[in-house]
Write a protein that holds these residues in place. Structure first.
Motif, PDB file in Angstrom:
ATOM      1  N   ILE A  12      23.796  17.677   2.933  1.00 48.26           N
ATOM      2  CA  ILE A  12      24.973  16.974   2.417  1.00 48.26           C
ATOM      3  C   ILE A  12      26.032  16.915   3.511  1.00 48.26           C
ATOM      4  N   VAL A  13      26.455  15.728   3.879  1.00 50.49           N
ATOM      5  CA  VAL A  13      27.450  15.579   4.950  1.00 50.49           C
ATOM      6  C   VAL A  13      28.766  15.035   4.394  1.00 50.49           C
ATOM      7  N   LEU A  14      29.857  15.668   4.776  1.00 49.52           N
ATOM      8  CA  LEU A  14      31.184  15.130   4.465  1.00 49.52           C
ATOM      9  C   LEU A  14      31.786  14.547   5.731  1.00 49.52           C
ATOM     10  N   GLU A  15      32.264  13.320   5.619  1.00 50.11           N
ATOM     11  CA  GLU A  15      32.892  12.647   6.750  1.00 50.11           C
ATOM     12  C   GLU A  15      34.281  12.158   6.339  1.00 50.11           C
ATOM     13  N   GLY A  16      35.066  11.821   7.340  1.00 47.67           N
ATOM     14  CA  GLY A  16      36.401  11.294   7.075  1.00 47.67           C
ATOM     15  C   GLY A  16      37.309  11.532   8.254  1.00 47.67           C
ATOM     16  N   LEU A  17      38.482  10.919   8.204  1.00 43.06           N
ATOM     17  CA  LEU A  17      39.469  11.084   9.265  1.00 43.06           C
ATOM     18  C   LEU A  17      39.944  12.534   9.315  1.00 43.06           C
ATOM     19  N   ASP A  18      40.593  12.890  10.416  1.00 42.87           N
ATOM     20  CA  ASP A  18      41.223  14.197  10.505  1.00 42.87           C
ATOM     21  C   ASP A  18      42.246  14.321   9.375  1.00 42.87           C
ATOM     22  N   ARG A  19      42.255  15.489   8.734  1.00 41.67           N
ATOM     23  CA  ARG A  19      43.175  15.807   7.619  1.00 41.67           C
ATOM     24  C   ARG A  19      42.878  15.004   6.352  1.00 41.67           C
ATOM     25  N   THR A  95      20.354  24.596   0.736  1.00 40.95           N
ATOM     26  CA  THR A  95      21.145  23.371   0.837  1.00 40.95           C
ATOM     27  C   THR A  95      22.224  23.576   1.885  1.00 40.95           C
ATOM     28  N   LEU A  96      22.417  22.573   2.741  1.00 43.69           N
ATOM     29  CA  LEU A  96      23.449  22.660   3.775  1.00 43.69           C
ATOM     30  C   LEU A  96      24.552  21.652   3.498  1.00 43.69           C
ATOM     31  N   ILE A  97      25.774  22.156   3.435  1.00 44.39           N
ATOM     32  CA  ILE A  97      26.949  21.297   3.373  1.00 44.39           C
ATOM     33  C   ILE A  97      27.459  21.221   4.804  1.00 44.39           C
ATOM     34  N   VAL A  98      27.579  20.021   5.340  1.00 49.58           N
ATOM     35  CA  VAL A  98      27.947  19.892   6.744  1.00 49.58           C
ATOM     36  C   VAL A  98      29.243  19.098   6.878  1.00 49.58           C
ATOM     37  N   ASP A  99      30.232  19.763   7.464  1.00 49.76           N
ATOM     38  CA  ASP A  99      31.562  19.212   7.689  1.00 49.76           C
ATOM     39  C   ASP A  99      31.522  18.437   9.020  1.00 49.76           C
ATOM     40  N   ARG A 100      31.355  17.137   8.959  1.00 47.99           N
ATOM     41  CA  ARG A 100      31.178  16.203  10.090  1.00 47.99           C
ATOM     42  C   ARG A 100      29.757  16.261  10.668  1.00 47.99           C
ATOM     43  N   TYR A 101      29.306  15.069  11.119  1.00 50.35           N
ATOM     44  CA  TYR A 101      27.944  14.982  11.686  1.00 50.35           C
ATOM     45  C   TYR A 101      27.930  13.801  12.648  1.00 50.35           C
ATOM     46  N   SER A 102      26.773  13.188  12.830  1.00 51.52           N
ATOM     47  CA  SER A 102      26.616  12.119  13.816  1.00 51.52           C
ATOM     48  C   SER A 102      27.580  10.948  13.628  1.00 51.52           C
ATOM     49  N   TYR A 103      28.009  10.719  12.388  1.00 50.62           N
ATOM     50  CA  TYR A 103      28.922   9.588  12.128  1.00 50.62           C
ATOM     51  C   TYR A 103      30.260   9.818  12.799  1.00 50.62           C
ATOM     52  N   SER A 104      30.728  11.078  12.795  1.00 48.62           N
ATOM     53  CA  SER A 104      31.939  11.404  13.551  1.00 48.62           C
ATOM     54  C   SER A 104      31.699  11.135  15.023  1.00 48.62           C
ATOM     55  N   LEU A 126      17.668  13.266  15.054  1.00 48.64           N
ATOM     56  CA  LEU A 126      18.287  14.338  14.262  1.00 48.64           C
ATOM     57  C   LEU A 126      17.943  14.103  12.791  1.00 48.64           C
ATOM     58  N   LEU A 127      18.101  15.127  11.972  1.00 46.53           N
ATOM     59  CA  LEU A 127      17.773  14.979  10.552  1.00 46.53           C
ATOM     60  C   LEU A 127      18.800  14.074   9.877  1.00 46.53           C
ATOM     61  N   ALA A 128      18.303  13.175   9.032  1.00 47.00           N
ATOM     62  CA  ALA A 128      19.210  12.276   8.317  1.00 47.00           C
ATOM     63  C   ALA A 128      19.733  12.974   7.067  1.00 47.00           C
ATOM     64  N   PRO A 129      21.029  12.837   6.788  1.00 43.21           N
ATOM     65  CA  PRO A 129      21.572  13.444   5.573  1.00 43.21           C
ATOM     66  C   PRO A 129      20.981  12.812   4.305  1.00 43.21           C
ATOM     67  N   ASP A 130      20.883  13.602   3.252  1.00 42.38           N
ATOM     68  CA  ASP A 130      20.505  13.054   1.948  1.00 42.38           C
ATOM     69  C   ASP A 130      21.682  12.328   1.319  1.00 42.38           C
ATOM     70  N   SER A 131      22.872  12.814   1.611  1.00 45.43           N
ATOM     71  CA  SER A 131      24.083  12.185   1.095  1.00 45.43           C
ATOM     72  C   SER A 131      25.171  12.236   2.136  1.00 45.43           C
ATOM     73  N   VAL A 132      25.881  11.124   2.277  1.00 48.65           N
ATOM     74  CA  VAL A 132      27.112  11.126   3.066  1.00 48.65           C
ATOM     75  C   VAL A 132      28.250  10.837   2.108  1.00 48.65           C
ATOM     76  N   LEU A 133      29.181  11.774   2.028  1.00 49.84           N
ATOM     77  CA  LEU A 133      30.379  11.564   1.214  1.00 49.84           C
ATOM     78  C   LEU A 133      31.530  11.282   2.162  1.00 49.84           C
ATOM     79  N   TYR A 134      32.127  10.113   1.993  1.00 44.48           N
ATOM     80  CA  TYR A 134      33.235   9.732   2.879  1.00 44.48           C
ATOM     81  C   TYR A 134      34.551   9.939   2.142  1.00 44.48           C
ATOM     82  N   LEU A 135      35.366  10.839   2.676  1.00 47.98           N
ATOM     83  CA  LEU A 135      36.678  11.090   2.076  1.00 47.98           C
ATOM     84  C   LEU A 135      37.667  10.075   2.624  1.00 47.98           C
ATOM     85  N   ASP A 136      37.981   9.138   1.771  1.00 48.89           N
ATOM     86  CA  ASP A 136      38.746   7.959   2.181  1.00 48.89           C
ATOM     87  C   ASP A 136      40.247   8.193   2.019  1.00 48.89           C
ATOM     88  N   ILE A 137      40.957   8.110   3.139  1.00 56.03           N
ATOM     89  CA  ILE A 137      42.414   8.281   3.123  1.00 56.03           C
ATOM     90  C   ILE A 137      42.997   7.394   4.218  1.00 56.03           C
TER      91      ILE A 137
END
Ligand code: TMP
Ligand code: MG
Length: 212
Positions: A12-19, A95-104, A126-137
């Motif tokens: 599980i990958v979480l992506e998004g801008l800084d802060r 299960t791995l929760i990953v704070d930023r990944y290749s998309y960053s 590299l391993l592809a995430p099962d889910s990318v959650l984008y925190l939109d701000i």
């Protein structure tokens, strides 16, 4: 047929801008999944603990200068040095929760003007995430949050470009979460998405590779 193969964990990958609130939400998600009895670990990139990670950390805090291509490849190397452990953890049911990944990696370097295909190339395999959650701000909203501006990329004009590249990278599989909502609301939305994904992985969804 019967199988004794352990169900694998989800990536599980979480992506998004800084802060955007990724780190806070990652920590909440970790305790949520652990509380349900799912073996879960929280990882983050850059992983500043390794020797490559220390070079990255010095660069981000403006203690060192590096060519844009060079730092891009270091960020990628920092993911490659964790790849085999990542695969092992997933295959043995964590299960791995990953704070930023290749998309960053791709969004931030492309925002500096590097060619996007060049940026993606070292991530292939590299391993592809099962889910990318984008925190939109919005970049403006993020900039109002505490501690902003401490590190190299925390400038509104630059983050606007990063947001554009995230949009280019995202596909229909991404879950876009409105990160300006109340923290509890964001937390609940993430939980729903992740529980579905953990279930799919338990039921035999295969692991796949970037970049596809
Ligand atoms: P962090 O604040 O999540 O520790 O990330 C540090 C900064 O590094 C953040 O501005 C995003 C940037 N970054 C890249 O430029 N490339 C990468 O591959 C990663 C993982 C982060
Ligand atoms: Mg940061």
């Amino acid at each position: 047929t019967e199988s004794s193969v352990k169900p694998r964990g989800a990536l599980i990958v979480l992506e998004g801008l800084d802060r955007s609130g990724k780190s806070t939400q990652c920590a909440k998600l970790l305790s949520f999944l652990n509380g349900l009895g799912h073996p879960t670990e929280l990882w983050r990139f850059p992983d500043r603990e390794t020797s490559v990670g220390q070079m990255i950390s010095a660069y981000l805090s403006n203690k060192s200068q590096l060519d844009d291509h060079t730092i891009h490849l270091l960020f990628s190397a920092n993911r490659w040095e964790k790849r085999s452990l990542m695969e092992e953890k997933l295959k043995t049911g964590t299960t791995l929760i990953v704070d930023r990944y290749s998309y960053s990696g791709v969004a931030f370097s492309s925002a500096k003007g590097l060619d996007i295909e060049w940026c993606k190339a070292p991530e292939i395999g590299l391993l592809a995430p099962d889910s990318v959650l984008y925190l939109d701000i919005s970049p403006e909203r993020a900039a109002e949050r505490g501690g902003y501006g401490d590190e190299r990329y925390e400038r509104v004009e630059f983050q606007k470009k990063v947001a554009d590249f995230y949009q280019t990278l995202g596909d229909s599989s991404w879950k876009i979460i409105n990160a300006s909502d109340a923290m509890e609301e964001v937390e609940k939305k993430i939980q729903q998405v992740v529980l579905d994904q953990v279930k799919e992985c338990t039921e035999g969804k295969p692991l796949s590779l970037l970049w596809s």
